[in-house]
Structures are given as C-alpha cells and as structure tokens.
Design an enzyme around this catalytic site. Sequence first.
Site, PDB file in Angstrom:
ATOM      1  N   HIS A 271       5.633   6.809  -1.255  1.00 15.21           N
ATOM      2  CA  HIS A 271       4.276   7.248  -1.628  1.00 15.21           C
ATOM      3  C   HIS A 271       4.010   6.803  -3.057  1.00 15.21           C
ATOM      4  O   HIS A 271       4.892   6.816  -3.901  1.00 15.21           O
ATOM      5  CB  HIS A 271       4.143   8.776  -1.531  1.00 15.21           C
ATOM      6  N   ASP A 328       2.477  10.743   6.916  1.00  8.95           N
ATOM      7  CA  ASP A 328       2.169   9.901   8.094  1.00  8.95           C
ATOM      8  C   ASP A 328       3.341   9.802   9.054  1.00  8.95           C
ATOM      9  O   ASP A 328       3.141   9.592  10.250  1.00  8.95           O
ATOM     10  CB  ASP A 328       1.760   8.501   7.624  1.00  8.95           C
TER      11      ASP A 328
HETATM   12  C1  SDX Z   1      -0.997   7.581   2.493  1.00  7.05           C
HETATM   13  O1  SDX Z   1      -2.665   7.690  -2.164  1.00  7.05           O
HETATM   14  C2  SDX Z   1      -2.568   8.614  -1.305  1.00  7.05           C
HETATM   15  O2  SDX Z   1      -2.648   9.790  -1.644  1.00  7.05           O
HETATM   16  C3  SDX Z   1      -2.358   8.150   0.113  1.00  7.05           C
HETATM   17  C4  SDX Z   1      -2.161   9.273   1.123  1.00  7.05           C
HETATM   18  C5  SDX Z   1      -3.388  10.117   1.251  1.00  7.05           C
HETATM   19  O3  SDX Z   1      -3.237  11.282   1.643  1.00  7.05           O
HETATM   20  O4  SDX Z   1      -4.502   9.581   1.078  1.00  7.05           O
HETATM   21  O5  SDX Z   1      -1.068  10.085   0.733  1.00  7.05           O
HETATM   22  C6  SDX Z   1      -1.900   8.727   2.514  1.00  7.05           C
HETATM   23  O6  SDX Z   1      -1.498   6.490   2.421  1.00  7.05           O
HETATM   24  C7  SDX Z   1       0.482   7.795   2.545  1.00  7.05           C
HETATM   25  C8  SDX Z   1       1.284   6.438   2.457  1.00  7.05           C
HETATM   26  C9  SDX Z   1       1.252   5.823   3.848  1.00  7.05           C
HETATM   27  N1  SDX Z   1       1.785   4.427   3.796  1.00  7.05           N
HETATM   28  C10 SDX Z   1       2.955   4.111   4.344  1.00  7.05           C
HETATM   29  O7  SDX Z   1       3.731   4.928   4.858  1.00  7.05           O
HETATM   30  C11 SDX Z   1       3.276   2.612   4.304  1.00  7.05           C
HETATM   31  C12 SDX Z   1       4.750   2.397   3.851  1.00  7.05           C
HETATM   32  N2  SDX Z   1       4.860   2.757   2.457  1.00  7.05           N
HETATM   33  C13 SDX Z   1       4.843   1.683   1.434  1.00  7.05           C
HETATM   34  O8  SDX Z   1       3.864   0.708   1.764  1.00  7.05           O
HETATM   35  C14 SDX Z   1       4.759   2.234   0.016  1.00  7.05           C
HETATM   36  O9  SDX Z   1       5.688   3.236  -0.071  1.00  7.05           O
HETATM   37  C15 SDX Z   1       3.451   2.746  -0.504  1.00  7.05           C
HETATM   38  C16 SDX Z   1       2.376   1.718  -0.438  1.00  7.05           C
HETATM   39  C17 SDX Z   1       3.003   3.960   0.261  1.00  7.05           C
HETATM   40  C18 SDX Z   1       3.650   3.182  -1.963  1.00  7.05           C
HETATM   41  O10 SDX Z   1       4.005   2.075  -2.629  1.00  7.05           O
HETATM   42  P1  SDX Z   1       4.433   2.205  -4.168  1.00  7.05           P
HETATM   43  O11 SDX Z   1       4.582   3.590  -4.682  1.00  7.05           O
HETATM   44  O12 SDX Z   1       3.515   1.321  -4.913  1.00  7.05           O
HETATM   45  O13 SDX Z   1       5.905   1.729  -4.110  1.00  7.05           O
HETATM   46  P2  SDX Z   1       6.316   0.354  -4.637  1.00  7.05           P
HETATM   47  O14 SDX Z   1       5.636  -0.679  -3.847  1.00  7.05           O
HETATM   48  O15 SDX Z   1       6.163   0.341  -6.123  1.00  7.05           O
HETATM   49  O16 SDX Z   1       7.852   0.432  -4.236  1.00  7.05           O
HETATM   50  C19 SDX Z   1       8.831   0.925  -5.138  1.00  7.05           C
HETATM   51  C20 SDX Z   1      10.122   0.425  -4.522  1.00  7.05           C
HETATM   52  C21 SDX Z   1      10.096  -1.073  -4.204  1.00  7.05           C
HETATM   53  O17 SDX Z   1      11.407  -1.558  -4.265  1.00  7.05           O
HETATM   54  P3  SDX Z   1      11.888  -2.262  -5.687  1.00  7.05           P
HETATM   55  O18 SDX Z   1      10.891  -3.363  -5.978  1.00  7.05           O
HETATM   56  O19 SDX Z   1      11.871  -1.161  -6.719  1.00  7.05           O
HETATM   57  O20 SDX Z   1      13.295  -2.758  -5.392  1.00  7.05           O
HETATM   58  O21 SDX Z   1      10.341   1.083  -3.266  1.00  7.05           O
HETATM   59  C22 SDX Z   1      10.329   0.128  -2.220  1.00  7.05           C
HETATM   60  C23 SDX Z   1       9.660  -1.114  -2.771  1.00  7.05           C
HETATM   61  O22 SDX Z   1      10.115  -2.270  -2.104  1.00  7.05           O
HETATM   62  N3  SDX Z   1       9.574   0.721  -1.128  1.00  7.05           N
HETATM   63  C24 SDX Z   1       9.960   0.718   0.147  1.00  7.05           C
HETATM   64  C25 SDX Z   1       8.987   1.447   0.837  1.00  7.05           C
HETATM   65  N4  SDX Z   1       8.038   1.860  -0.025  1.00  7.05           N
HETATM   66  C26 SDX Z   1       8.399   1.402  -1.243  1.00  7.05           C
HETATM   67  N5  SDX Z   1      11.041   0.154   0.764  1.00  7.05           N
HETATM   68  C27 SDX Z   1      11.114   0.337   2.098  1.00  7.05           C
HETATM   69  N6  SDX Z   1      10.223   1.030   2.833  1.00  7.05           N
HETATM   70  C28 SDX Z   1       9.157   1.599   2.239  1.00  7.05           C
HETATM   71  N7  SDX Z   1       8.251   2.281   2.964  1.00  7.05           N
END
Ligand code: SDX
Length: 394
Positions: A271, A328
């Site tokens: 998140h 989710d």
């Molecule tokens: C919602 O904003 C809101 O409030 C949204 C929401 C709402 O109520 O409106 O809460 C609803 O959208 C919930 C999120 C639903 N999305 C997903 O489940 C999709 C999968 N999640 C990822 O796409 C991701 O976690 C995000 C987009 C949700 C958040 O991305 P961030 O916080 O920007 O995380 P990041 O991209 O900076 O990642 C940090 C690290 C990275 O690795 P490093 O570069 O540090 O090595 O964590 C890793 C990322 O690669 N990572 C994941 C991951 N999410 C982040 N690795 C594997 N699986 C994942 N899901």
Amino acid sequence: DTGYITYDPGFINTGSCMSSICYIDGEKGILRYRGYDIADLVQNCDFIEVAYLLVKGVLPTLDERSNYARLLNKHSMLHTDMRNFFRSYPHDAHPMAILASMVASLSAFYPEMEEKDPEDNIDLTVTRLLSKMRTIAAFSYRQSIGYDFVDPRYDYSYCENFLNMMFSSPVLDYHPDPVHVKALNQLLILHADHEQNCSTSAVRLVGSSEANLYASVAAGCCALWGPKHGGANQAVIEMLNKIIKEGLSVKEIVEKAKDKSNTFRLSGFGHRVYKTFDPRARIAKQMCQEVLNVEGMHDSLMEVALELEDIAIHDDYFIERNLYPNIDFYTGIIFHLMRIPQQMFTVLFAMGRLPGWIAHYLEWRHDPYQKIGRPRQIYAGPETRKVIPLSLRT
Ligand code: SDX
C-alpha cells in the site's frame, strides 16, 4: 473566522488540500472517518449511517437515518430511457465501463445542478446519486448475463436491495443471505473513504472546475478501475486462478513477485500509505472467516489464498518492505465466496467509495479558499529550438 484554515496558494493550486473528512496514520495503521475509528464504525453503524456521516459531517439520529433511508429508496429507480441504454452495451461490456458512462449520463436526466444556483439542489443530487449508483451497478450485472432488471423494493435495506437486484429471479426462492448482507454492509463501510487516493483526488480535481457532481464522480469511477487501485480486488482473483490453472506453486509466485527482472506484483499486497497492516484488511480478514464458515471452501481458490497470505507475511522480502495484505486481498476473496462475479468487484468498491467521493467534492466546492486544482510540473523536455520548414526537413 470562516472556520476554514487558510494556507499557501501554492499548496492550494497543486491539487493538494487540507481536509476534515478522513484521517490515516500509515505507520500506526489508523483510519478514522470524521474522527470515528473505522473499527468503531463497522461495529456500531450500517452503511447508510456512515454515508450520512461522511456527507453531512455528523452521525444521524434514529429519525434522521430513517428519513435518509426513505429518501434513498424514493430515488432508487432509473428513468425509463436510461434503462434502455443498458441494452445497447455489448453483453460482455465490463460493468465499470457501464457504470462510469451511466453515472455521467445522470446529469443529462437530472440536470438540477446545471440550474442557476446548484446549491439549491445539492442534497437532492447527492441522495439521487447515492441511490441510483446502486441500481446502475446491479443493472449492469443483469445486462452482462442477459437477465431482466429487478427493481429495488421499499421493504429491503440498502444492501439487501443490492443483492436482491443482482441475484433474485422469478424461478428462485431467493432471499439475501444475512451473512452476505452483513459482509457487504461492512465492506461498503470499509471502502467509504480513504483520504487523497487516486480516484478521490480525481473527483476533487474535476469538481474543482465546478463540473457537476455526476461528472466528477464518473471521473472517480474511471480512476478507480485501474488494477493498481480499485481493480486490485479483481486482479487478486485472477492471480489466484492463474496459480491454480497453470499449476504453479504459491512459493513460485511469491518468488516471481520478488524478482526485479519482471513487473509482476502480488495483487492485494502493499500500500502507498500503510506501512503496517491496513486496519481495513484486519476487519475484512475477520469477515472473510465468517463468510467462509457459512459458505465453506467451494473451490481450491481459498486454500491458495490462505497459503499465499501465510507465505508472504512471513517472507523477509515482504517484511523488510512493509508489504502486507491490503483490503483488496480479503475483499476479492469475500466477494468470490459470495459468488459475486469478479468483474463486479470494482463496481462494489465504487459503491462503497461513493460517499467519500461526494464528501470530498462538497468540501472542495464549499471551501471559499479553494481554487481550481492546477498541479504543476518539472519540465524535462528539449531546450528551445527553431522550426525547420517541412520542405527542408530530413
Ligand atoms: C488501493 O491510495 C489508497 O488509499 C488506495 C486504496 C483506497 O482505499 O483507495 O487503499 C485502495 O488501491 C489498495 C492498493 C491496491 N493495489 C494492489 O494491491 C496492487 C499491488 N500493489 C502494488 O502495486 C503496490 O504495493 C502499490 C501500488 C499498492 C503501492 O506501491 P508503493 O507504495 O508505491 O510501493 P513501491 O512501488 O514504492 O514498492 C516498494 C517496494 C518495491 O521494491 P523495491 O524497489 O524497494 O525493491 O515494494 C515492492 C516494490 O517492488 N512492492 C511489491 C508489491 N508492492 C510493492 N512487491 C511485490 N508485490 C507487491 N504487491
């Protein structure tokens, strides 16, 4: 003296804002609507009360809630011509495509906000939208399976009506399951607002141009559709089905999500704001167990989901990055157990988020210090250059 905090115009024009609607502490895993903790609201209120709280700023009294429910029922029907629109969509149209366009078209059938002083009708518009969005959602499902529409009933609650409009049939003795009604009610509350997420920011930005509420919420529906946002609950089920269909092991899929050479992410994990367990996910996880106790494991999807959850939350890669199951992950599973088709998951997310979208639209509209949202940029394009006439260009 206006009760509004004035702040730096630069802050105003970026589209960022101050807001009194929702409070999140991503480190401590706190979520409050208008000062009330989310667990307290889920425990003691229904979705109608929470919608009233977000839109009006206070919880309703018993009479106020009864009157609100009566108004929502009164406005739950769709104009006959709007009903005909549904039949023009391809049967396999994604319900979010239908929802976004039908919400925008409400302003054609109910143009009260285009009149001289939209404020005279804003309460009517809000009630219409809260109620008709549910009807549009259910009708979009019925269109996708080629069934006749089922109209709302005066004697059913908001959630009972939705499930009835989705699943009832003249040849079935269908009654909304009380556990399903409770689960839907709780999930709509959990989704009702979440500060400046992607779709709420879209509603605020569009609304800041003084576009009408229907148009602004249609923009929110489009933003929510993305798999990184509201589309994640559907993506969770698609991911779990892929694991089963391709005979992958859960360990393999977790390793793939950690492998930087690909863009695969575990849907339903991580998140942008919560760097601890999403407080909504904690509540939804409990609800998931309740529905599972009633429905039982009707397929292997649940086993895969529970194994994935267990592996991920104990994996160092996820722990180091504060990646936990988000709302989710459990919502997708609960809707699956309730036999709601996965293409409808984001539609239900939109139904839940609607009161929050409306509250943010009204907050921006009623803040005398807010101007039209105008985010700025850092230019990274070419330096100034002269045009070469077409005939000389090589
Ligand atoms: C919602 O904003 C809101 O409030 C949204 C929401 C709402 O109520 O409106 O809460 C609803 O959208 C919930 C999120 C639903 N999305 C997903 O489940 C999709 C999968 N999640 C990822 O796409 C991701 O976690 C995000 C987009 C949700 C958040 O991305 P961030 O916080 O920007 O995380 P990041 O991209 O900076 O990642 C940090 C690290 C990275 O690795 P490093 O570069 O540090 O090595 O964590 C890793 C990322 O690669 N990572 C994941 C991951 N999410 C982040 N690795 C594997 N699986 C994942 N899901």
